[in-house]
Design a protein around this motif. Sequence first.
Motif, PDB file in Angstrom:
ATOM      1  N   SER A 201       0.844  -1.188   0.000  1.00 58.20           N
ATOM      2  CA  SER A 201       0.000   0.000   0.000  1.00 58.20           C
ATOM      3  C   SER A 201       0.877   1.235   0.000  1.00 58.20           C
ATOM      4  CB  SER A 201      -0.895  -0.006   1.248  1.00 58.20           C
ATOM      5  OG  SER A 201      -1.663   1.171   1.327  1.00 58.20           O
ATOM      6  N   LYS A 202       0.468   2.242  -0.746  1.00 65.37           N
ATOM      7  CA  LYS A 202       1.236   3.494  -0.720  1.00 65.37           C
ATOM      8  C   LYS A 202       0.329   4.687  -1.015  1.00 65.37           C
ATOM      9  CE  LYS A 202       2.929   3.222  -5.530  1.00 65.37           C
ATOM     10  NZ  LYS A 202       4.144   3.239  -6.373  1.00 65.37           N
ATOM     11  N   ARG A 203       0.782   5.841  -0.561  1.00 67.68           N
ATOM     12  CA  ARG A 203       0.076   7.096  -0.749  1.00 67.68           C
ATOM     13  C   ARG A 203       0.718   7.884  -1.892  1.00 67.68           C
ATOM     14  NH1 ARG A 203       0.400   8.416   5.734  1.00 67.68           N
ATOM     15  NH2 ARG A 203      -1.052   6.775   6.414  1.00 67.68           N
ATOM     16  N   ILE A 204      -0.118   8.481  -2.733  1.00 66.28           N
ATOM     17  CA  ILE A 204       0.366   9.217  -3.899  1.00 66.28           C
ATOM     18  C   ILE A 204      -0.214  10.629  -3.839  1.00 66.28           C
ATOM     19  CG2 ILE A 204       0.470   9.283  -6.419  1.00 66.28           C
ATOM     20  CD1 ILE A 204      -0.232   6.246  -6.330  1.00 66.28           C
ATOM     21  N   ALA A 205       0.637  11.619  -3.653  1.00 65.53           N
ATOM     22  CA  ALA A 205       0.180  13.002  -3.526  1.00 65.53           C
ATOM     23  C   ALA A 205      -0.472  13.484  -4.816  1.00 65.53           C
ATOM     24  CB  ALA A 205       1.349  13.905  -3.155  1.00 65.53           C
ATOM     25  N   GLY A 206      -1.558  14.210  -4.686  1.00 67.59           N
ATOM     26  CA  GLY A 206      -2.243  14.785  -5.836  1.00 67.59           C
ATOM     27  C   GLY A 206      -3.343  15.716  -5.364  1.00 67.59           C
ATOM     28  N   PRO A 207      -3.495  16.888  -5.964  1.00 70.79           N
ATOM     29  CA  PRO A 207      -4.469  17.847  -5.440  1.00 70.79           C
ATOM     30  C   PRO A 207      -5.914  17.440  -5.723  1.00 70.79           C
ATOM     31  CG  PRO A 207      -3.553  18.640  -7.501  1.00 70.79           C
ATOM     32  CD  PRO A 207      -2.806  17.384  -7.162  1.00 70.79           C
ATOM     33  N   GLY A 208      -6.809  18.072  -4.992  1.00 75.85           N
ATOM     34  CA  GLY A 208      -8.236  17.953  -5.236  1.00 75.85           C
ATOM     35  C   GLY A 208      -8.825  19.337  -5.412  1.00 75.85           C
ATOM     36  N   TYR A 209     -10.072  19.390  -5.907  1.00 79.45           N
ATOM     37  CA  TYR A 209     -10.693  20.678  -6.199  1.00 79.45           C
ATOM     38  C   TYR A 209     -12.179  20.650  -5.848  1.00 79.45           C
ATOM     39  CZ  TYR A 209      -6.530  21.094  -9.171  1.00 79.45           C
ATOM     40  OH  TYR A 209      -5.237  21.109  -9.636  1.00 79.45           O
ATOM     41  N   ASN A 210     -12.660  21.725  -5.239  1.00 78.02           N
ATOM     42  CA  ASN A 210     -14.086  22.036  -5.225  1.00 78.02           C
ATOM     43  C   ASN A 210     -14.372  22.890  -6.448  1.00 78.02           C
ATOM     44  OD1 ASN A 210     -14.524  20.892  -2.643  1.00 78.02           O
ATOM     45  ND2 ASN A 210     -14.039  22.826  -1.627  1.00 78.02           N
ATOM     46  N   VAL A 211     -15.556  22.707  -7.043  1.00 78.37           N
ATOM     47  CA  VAL A 211     -15.973  23.546  -8.166  1.00 78.37           C
ATOM     48  C   VAL A 211     -17.310  24.181  -7.806  1.00 78.37           C
ATOM     49  CG1 VAL A 211     -16.486  23.658 -10.624  1.00 78.37           C
ATOM     50  CG2 VAL A 211     -14.809  22.002  -9.794  1.00 78.37           C
ATOM     51  N   ILE A 212     -17.393  25.495  -7.932  1.00 81.92           N
ATOM     52  CA  ILE A 212     -18.594  26.224  -7.537  1.00 81.92           C
ATOM     53  C   ILE A 212     -19.084  27.075  -8.698  1.00 81.92           C
ATOM     54  CG2 ILE A 212     -19.592  27.873  -5.896  1.00 81.92           C
ATOM     55  CD1 ILE A 212     -17.188  27.056  -4.035  1.00 81.92           C
ATOM     56  N   GLY A 213     -20.316  26.832  -9.144  1.00 83.01           N
ATOM     57  CA  GLY A 213     -20.949  27.660 -10.161  1.00 83.01           C
ATOM     58  C   GLY A 213     -21.683  28.813  -9.504  1.00 83.01           C
ATOM     59  N   ILE A 214     -21.611  29.988 -10.116  1.00 82.38           N
ATOM     60  CA  ILE A 214     -22.162  31.198  -9.501  1.00 82.38           C
ATOM     61  C   ILE A 214     -23.038  31.941 -10.502  1.00 82.38           C
ATOM     62  CG2 ILE A 214     -21.588  33.404  -8.383  1.00 82.38           C
ATOM     63  CD1 ILE A 214     -18.800  32.109  -7.759  1.00 82.38           C
ATOM     64  N   LYS A 215     -24.244  32.339 -10.049  1.00 83.24           N
ATOM     65  CA  LYS A 215     -25.155  33.182 -10.824  1.00 83.24           C
ATOM     66  C   LYS A 215     -25.911  34.097  -9.883  1.00 83.24           C
ATOM     67  CE  LYS A 215     -26.609  31.273 -15.275  1.00 83.24           C
ATOM     68  NZ  LYS A 215     -26.307  32.477 -16.069  1.00 83.24           N
ATOM     69  N   GLY A 216     -26.255  35.294 -10.365  1.00 80.36           N
ATOM     70  CA  GLY A 216     -27.024  36.219  -9.547  1.00 80.36           C
ATOM     71  C   GLY A 216     -26.226  37.455  -9.181  1.00 80.36           C
ATOM     72  N   LYS A 217     -26.828  38.307  -8.353  1.00 78.73           N
ATOM     73  CA  LYS A 217     -26.273  39.643  -8.144  1.00 78.73           C
ATOM     74  C   LYS A 217     -25.844  39.936  -6.715  1.00 78.73           C
ATOM     75  CE  LYS A 217     -29.412  41.407 -11.713  1.00 78.73           C
ATOM     76  NZ  LYS A 217     -30.617  42.236 -11.969  1.00 78.73           N
ATOM     77  N   ASN A 218     -26.593  39.465  -5.749  1.00 78.70           N
ATOM     78  CA  ASN A 218     -26.452  39.974  -4.386  1.00 78.70           C
ATOM     79  C   ASN A 218     -25.624  39.023  -3.531  1.00 78.70           C
ATOM     80  OD1 ASN A 218     -26.714  41.164  -1.898  1.00 78.70           O
ATOM     81  ND2 ASN A 218     -28.920  41.490  -2.053  1.00 78.70           N
ATOM     82  N   LYS A 219     -24.359  39.353  -3.305  1.00 78.87           N
ATOM     83  CA  LYS A 219     -23.479  38.484  -2.536  1.00 78.87           C
ATOM     84  C   LYS A 219     -23.850  38.408  -1.063  1.00 78.87           C
ATOM     85  CE  LYS A 219     -19.409  39.047  -5.495  1.00 78.87           C
ATOM     86  NZ  LYS A 219     -17.982  39.474  -5.556  1.00 78.87           N
ATOM     87  N   SER A 220     -24.703  39.308  -0.612  1.00 72.26           N
ATOM     88  CA  SER A 220     -25.107  39.293   0.795  1.00 72.26           C
ATOM     89  C   SER A 220     -26.327  38.409   1.034  1.00 72.26           C
ATOM     90  CB  SER A 220     -25.399  40.716   1.280  1.00 72.26           C
ATOM     91  OG  SER A 220     -26.498  41.266   0.582  1.00 72.26           O
ATOM     92  N   HIS A 221     -26.891  37.822  -0.037  1.00 72.14           N
ATOM     93  CA  HIS A 221     -28.019  36.892   0.081  1.00 72.14           C
ATOM     94  C   HIS A 221     -27.759  35.707  -0.838  1.00 72.14           C
ATOM     95  CE1 HIS A 221     -29.873  40.538   1.739  1.00 72.14           C
ATOM     96  NE2 HIS A 221     -30.707  39.733   2.354  1.00 72.14           N
ATOM     97  N   ARG A 222     -27.088  34.691  -0.288  1.00 70.94           N
ATOM     98  CA  ARG A 222     -26.640  33.558  -1.089  1.00 70.94           C
ATOM     99  C   ARG A 222     -27.467  32.310  -0.791  1.00 70.94           C
ATOM    100  NH1 ARG A 222     -21.010  33.253   1.452  1.00 70.94           N
ATOM    101  NH2 ARG A 222     -20.655  31.495   0.041  1.00 70.94           N
ATOM    102  N   ILE A 223     -27.832  31.606  -1.855  1.00 68.19           N
ATOM    103  CA  ILE A 223     -28.428  30.274  -1.748  1.00 68.19           C
ATOM    104  C   ILE A 223     -27.376  29.293  -2.244  1.00 68.19           C
ATOM    105  CG2 ILE A 223     -30.289  28.738  -2.494  1.00 68.19           C
ATOM    106  CD1 ILE A 223     -31.929  31.305  -3.104  1.00 68.19           C
ATOM    107  N   VAL A 224     -26.906  28.417  -1.363  1.00 71.26           N
ATOM    108  CA  VAL A 224     -25.819  27.495  -1.701  1.00 71.26           C
ATOM    109  C   VAL A 224     -26.392  26.080  -1.821  1.00 71.26           C
ATOM    110  CG1 VAL A 224     -23.573  26.581  -1.039  1.00 71.26           C
ATOM    111  CG2 VAL A 224     -24.167  28.945  -0.468  1.00 71.26           C
ATOM    112  N   ILE A 225     -26.311  25.515  -3.012  1.00 70.73           N
ATOM    113  CA  ILE A 225     -26.849  24.180  -3.280  1.00 70.73           C
ATOM    114  C   ILE A 225     -25.657  23.244  -3.486  1.00 70.73           C
ATOM    115  CG2 ILE A 225     -28.437  22.829  -4.700  1.00 70.73           C
ATOM    116  CD1 ILE A 225     -29.699  25.502  -5.574  1.00 70.73           C
ATOM    117  N   THR A 226     -25.574  22.201  -2.679  1.00 71.46           N
ATOM    118  CA  THR A 226     -24.360  21.389  -2.615  1.00 71.46           C
ATOM    119  C   THR A 226     -24.625  19.909  -2.906  1.00 71.46           C
ATOM    120  OG1 THR A 226     -24.701  21.184  -0.210  1.00 71.46           O
ATOM    121  CG2 THR A 226     -23.220  22.913  -0.957  1.00 71.46           C
ATOM    122  N   ALA A 227     -23.592  19.253  -3.432  1.00 69.24           N
ATOM    123  CA  ALA A 227     -23.570  17.791  -3.591  1.00 69.24           C
ATOM    124  C   ALA A 227     -22.105  17.389  -3.682  1.00 69.24           C
ATOM    125  CB  ALA A 227     -24.324  17.359  -4.837  1.00 69.24           C
TER     126      ALA A 227
END
Length: 403
Positions: A201-227
């Motif tokens: 068994s061995k460990r292999i370094a490699g990065p991961g990423y979150n990806v976030i799609g963004i639409k709309g205008k008001n950054k102070s009222h966010r609806i975050v839908i996750t999976a």
Amino acid sequence: MDKLLYQKTKNYLNYFCKEVKDRSVGSPGNRKATRFFDNTLKDLSWQTDIQKFDAFDWENGGAVLKAASEKFKVFVSPYSLGCNEKAELAAASTIEELANGNFDNKILLLHGDIAKEQLMPKNFVFYNPEEHQKIISLLEKSGVKAIITATDRNAALAGGVYPFPLIEDGDFDIPSVYMTAENGRKLLAQEGKEVSLKSNSKRIAGPGYNVIGIKGKNKSHRIVITAHIDAKKGSPGAIDNATGVTILLILAELLQDYDGNKLIELAAFNGEDYYSVSGQIAYIRANQNNFDNIILNINIDGAAYKIGNTSFSSFDLEASLEKKLEEIIKNYPGIVRGSKWAQGDHSIFLQYGVPAVAISSRWFIDNIETQQITHTEKDNLEIVAPAKIIEIAQALNQFVRKI
């Protein structure tokens, strides 16, 4: 039903579960899946934000355990280091036995009560019982050369796998393997005798990423839908959680023309099935001072199982949002109110005071303690109902626009 949406749904599912062979965090397949999600959102006119984090893949070359003239079937613990050891076999079935025993330079069998539930990784921040922390601490101080764990079933914490890995922790550096409780009882007869364990068994370094799609205008009222986009190594991860990510992509198409006064984020989290939930930690760090801008989280995990209804479970919604949600549920015969459940990324938002709706399959919520599907090869496209994915996406499209 919209035939084009139905075909896209099947195409997305096929891509995540068949074209991508392995979506475990740190793997090339995982990065392929996140690139696909990012590119699809961009094609649908969504702005995207990428959150990079450190991770590693894990290569499992199998293990061999020999005691006397007998070979025992064992499995390499996920993220474990490899080993090639010969030593006296010792055993412990309770924390007291572990605390009081002499295990220096031995191979240790953990069985019985001490192996009843999967140990939380040593640096897991969201849930880490003192009992688990004590076991890990005692093991690290014990001087053991390697660890064998004999386990039964624990669907709530480990999914449907049998036996389950007691230790699944890339920050824990004592080599370990696991076996069935039945084989553990047989191996116990060799206590005090020499055994040999070879684990590749061995460990292999490699990065991961979150990806976030963004639409709309008001950054102070966010609806975050996750999976979460990742899956356990060795599982196609259809219900857990290709269906959730596919719902995000179908919803992205339905909201392609959205220009409302709330900011919508479609977030493919990367790490729910990874020992250190690195993607979720990266998201928290990026939003440490901005959770008060999120008015609602909608988390999708375990949705579109072929049996039963879709479950919408609400947490701490104010009355106006509850009313809007109830109106949506009444419009869709396949969607029902669900009981509250904690095993998902909506728990992160709840900890920061953000109300949430958790979407899953009612069958899974009702059978979460006994199901034998998630984290196994059984979690494949044969158990998915694509039409339910479209229904959920359409319901969320209406709900978001109402908000």
